[in-house]
Enzyme design. Sequence first.
Site, short mmCIF file in Angstrom:
data_model
loop_
_atom_site.label_atom_id
_atom_site.label_comp_id
_atom_site.label_asym_id
_atom_site.label_seq_id
_atom_site.Cartn_x
_atom_site.Cartn_y
_atom_site.Cartn_z
N LYS A 1 0.81 -1.21 0.00
CA LYS A 1 0.00 0.00 0.00
C LYS A 1 0.86 1.28 0.00
O LYS A 1 0.61 2.20 -0.76
CB LYS A 1 -0.94 -0.03 1.21
CG LYS A 1 -2.02 -1.11 1.06
CD LYS A 1 -2.81 -1.32 2.32
CE LYS A 1 -2.09 -2.05 3.40
NZ LYS A 1 -1.73 -3.46 3.14
N HIS B 1 10.21 8.49 13.72
CA HIS B 1 9.02 7.66 13.44
C HIS B 1 7.74 8.52 13.39
O HIS B 1 6.77 8.27 14.10
CB HIS B 1 8.89 6.54 14.48
CG HIS B 1 8.24 5.31 13.91
ND1 HIS B 1 8.74 4.05 14.08
CD2 HIS B 1 7.12 5.15 13.15
CE1 HIS B 1 7.97 3.17 13.48
NE2 HIS B 1 6.99 3.82 12.89
N GLU C 1 15.54 2.16 17.84
CA GLU C 1 14.72 3.33 18.16
C GLU C 1 13.91 3.20 19.44
O GLU C 1 13.55 4.20 20.05
CB GLU C 1 13.78 3.66 16.99
CG GLU C 1 12.67 2.64 16.77
CD GLU C 1 11.72 3.05 15.64
OE1 GLU C 1 12.20 3.40 14.55
OE2 GLU C 1 10.50 3.00 15.86
N ARG D 1 11.02 0.00 8.45
CA ARG D 1 11.46 -0.46 9.76
C ARG D 1 12.98 -0.36 9.82
O ARG D 1 13.66 -0.70 8.83
CB ARG D 1 11.04 -1.91 10.03
CG ARG D 1 9.57 -2.09 10.40
CD ARG D 1 9.22 -1.50 11.77
NE ARG D 1 7.80 -1.61 12.09
CZ ARG D 1 6.87 -0.68 11.86
NH1 ARG D 1 7.20 0.46 11.30
NH2 ARG D 1 5.62 -0.89 12.22
N THR E 1 11.40 4.55 5.48
CA THR E 1 10.29 4.89 6.38
C THR E 1 9.60 3.61 6.82
O THR E 1 8.48 3.66 7.33
CB THR E 1 9.25 5.82 5.69
OG1 THR E 1 8.80 5.17 4.51
CG2 THR E 1 9.81 7.17 5.36
P1 NAI Z 1 1.97 -3.94 2.77
O1 NAI Z 1 1.82 -5.24 3.48
O2 NAI Z 1 0.80 -3.34 2.07
O3 NAI Z 1 3.15 -4.05 1.70
C1 NAI Z 1 4.37 -4.67 1.92
C2 NAI Z 1 4.90 -5.11 0.55
O4 NAI Z 1 6.23 -5.63 0.75
C3 NAI Z 1 4.06 -6.24 -0.07
O5 NAI Z 1 3.75 -5.92 -1.41
C4 NAI Z 1 4.97 -7.45 0.02
O6 NAI Z 1 4.78 -8.38 -1.04
C5 NAI Z 1 6.33 -6.79 -0.05
N1 NAI Z 1 7.41 -7.65 0.44
C6 NAI Z 1 7.36 -8.61 1.40
N2 NAI Z 1 8.56 -9.20 1.52
C7 NAI Z 1 9.38 -8.59 0.61
C8 NAI Z 1 10.72 -8.79 0.24
N3 NAI Z 1 11.48 -9.72 0.82
N4 NAI Z 1 11.23 -8.00 -0.72
C9 NAI Z 1 10.47 -7.06 -1.34
N5 NAI Z 1 9.18 -6.84 -1.05
C10 NAI Z 1 8.64 -7.61 -0.08
O7 NAI Z 1 2.56 -2.94 3.85
P2 NAI Z 1 2.49 -1.33 3.84
O8 NAI Z 1 1.23 -0.88 4.48
O9 NAI Z 1 2.84 -0.82 2.50
O10 NAI Z 1 3.67 -0.99 4.89
C11 NAI Z 1 5.02 -1.27 4.59
C12 NAI Z 1 5.83 -1.11 5.87
O11 NAI Z 1 5.84 0.26 6.25
C13 NAI Z 1 5.21 -1.84 7.08
O12 NAI Z 1 5.69 -3.16 7.16
C14 NAI Z 1 5.66 -1.01 8.24
O13 NAI Z 1 6.81 -1.63 8.80
C15 NAI Z 1 6.06 0.33 7.64
N6 NAI Z 1 5.29 1.45 8.19
C16 NAI Z 1 5.97 2.53 8.71
C17 NAI Z 1 5.28 3.62 9.23
C18 NAI Z 1 5.97 4.84 9.76
O14 NAI Z 1 5.33 5.66 10.44
N7 NAI Z 1 7.26 5.03 9.52
C19 NAI Z 1 3.81 3.61 9.26
C20 NAI Z 1 3.21 2.46 8.63
C21 NAI Z 1 3.93 1.41 8.16
#
Ligand code: NAI
Length: 328
Positions: free
Chosen positions: A151, A291, A259, A230, A228
């Site tokens: 997303k 964060h 963090e 982890r 942004t």
């Molecule tokens: P999501 O689950 O929609 O997307 C994650 C994508 O990464 C998926 O398309 C998945 O297939 C892909 N993926 C999984 N393993 C992979 C790999 N080994 N290599 C490449 N791609 C891979 O998650 P979303 O909502 O897009 O969030 C992504 C990350 O952002 C979360 O896991 C969270 O840790 C982080 N996040 C950080 C925030 C902040 O405030 N800094 C806030 C919200 C989320």
Amino acid sequence: MVFFSAQPYDKTYFTQWNNQGLDLVFFEPALTEQTVELAQGAAAVCVFVNDIVNQAVLARLAALGVKVVALRCAGFNHVDLEAARALGLRVCRVPAYSPEAVAEHSLALLLTLNRKTHKAYNRVREQNFSLHGLMGQNLYGKTIGVIGTGKIGQAFCRIMLGMGCRVMAFDLVANTAMQAMGVDYQPLLEVLKADVVSLHCPLNEQTRHLINDQTLLGMKDGAVLLNTSRGGLIDTPAVIRALKKGKLGALGIDVYEQEEKLFFRDLSTDIIQDDVLQRLSGFPNVLITAHQAFFTHEALTEIAQTTLESVGALLKGQKIRTEAALLV
Ligand code: NAI
């Protein structure tokens, strides 16, 4: 419902949207094996990204009579979901509260690093109108490498395509809607050769230290790295080595592997013991935010609404779409 790591804004938004009639209790300390007793009498606990939700903590929560663990975040890498399932605890999260909030923050990091607006702001306030050292590059026409097109990664791809960039991406599964918009899926090592690399994949055993000495070598000289997602996606000492050599052109991070000992607190009068973060902060081409990528009005509204709705439903024994245990 007992909140750990509660900040004033959590209290504001959760109180405003509490239409489930839940009794909300807010505690500032993080959930740990030492603080878990604060959940005494709660049916649900609500935790954030740096709370400890391991087997020992979950077992104590279950023993205290807690039924639901609600994550007021998207990532669930810090939760032992197998243990929760074995203990009969229901775990929910907020899978998509505002992908744009995080994607727009990645853009903010990139534009600040590139056009050095953080330095210009201070300079002009001190009546220093010199442009020396402020030169950036056009982003138009540059290649952006996006790792993870879920997303948030998709929202970031859309923004960068809109700025006239070429967008390459790596994900385990290519997204056809993104391909139709012009995103070029390539193997990881190709994507790492982009002018800007932005990390949007989750932290797991495959992605831990995805950016390390070896992968940094394969990156373009002077590239910008954004994270942004982890902190654990990056081997920070390796990135420091790359910055010292000038191999990496700039680094923008909203997350940091250690963090949990620092972020979400005012430590301005403390002596910071984390030498790695202090070294990073000393580079002129590094921008660290604590964060805050999620931190918009829209995101906090969605977090509060979804979490309260999920907890209400789970306490009534209903099935919900945001139940993280379904992902095990
Ligand atoms: P999501 O689950 O929609 O997307 C994650 C994508 O990464 C998926 O398309 C998945 O297939 C892909 N993926 C999984 N393993 C992979 C790999 N080994 N290599 C490449 N791609 C891979 O998650 P979303 O909502 O897009 O969030 C992504 C990350 O952002 C979360 O896991 C969270 O840790 C982080 N996040 C950080 C925030 C902040 O405030 N800094 C806030 C919200 C989320």
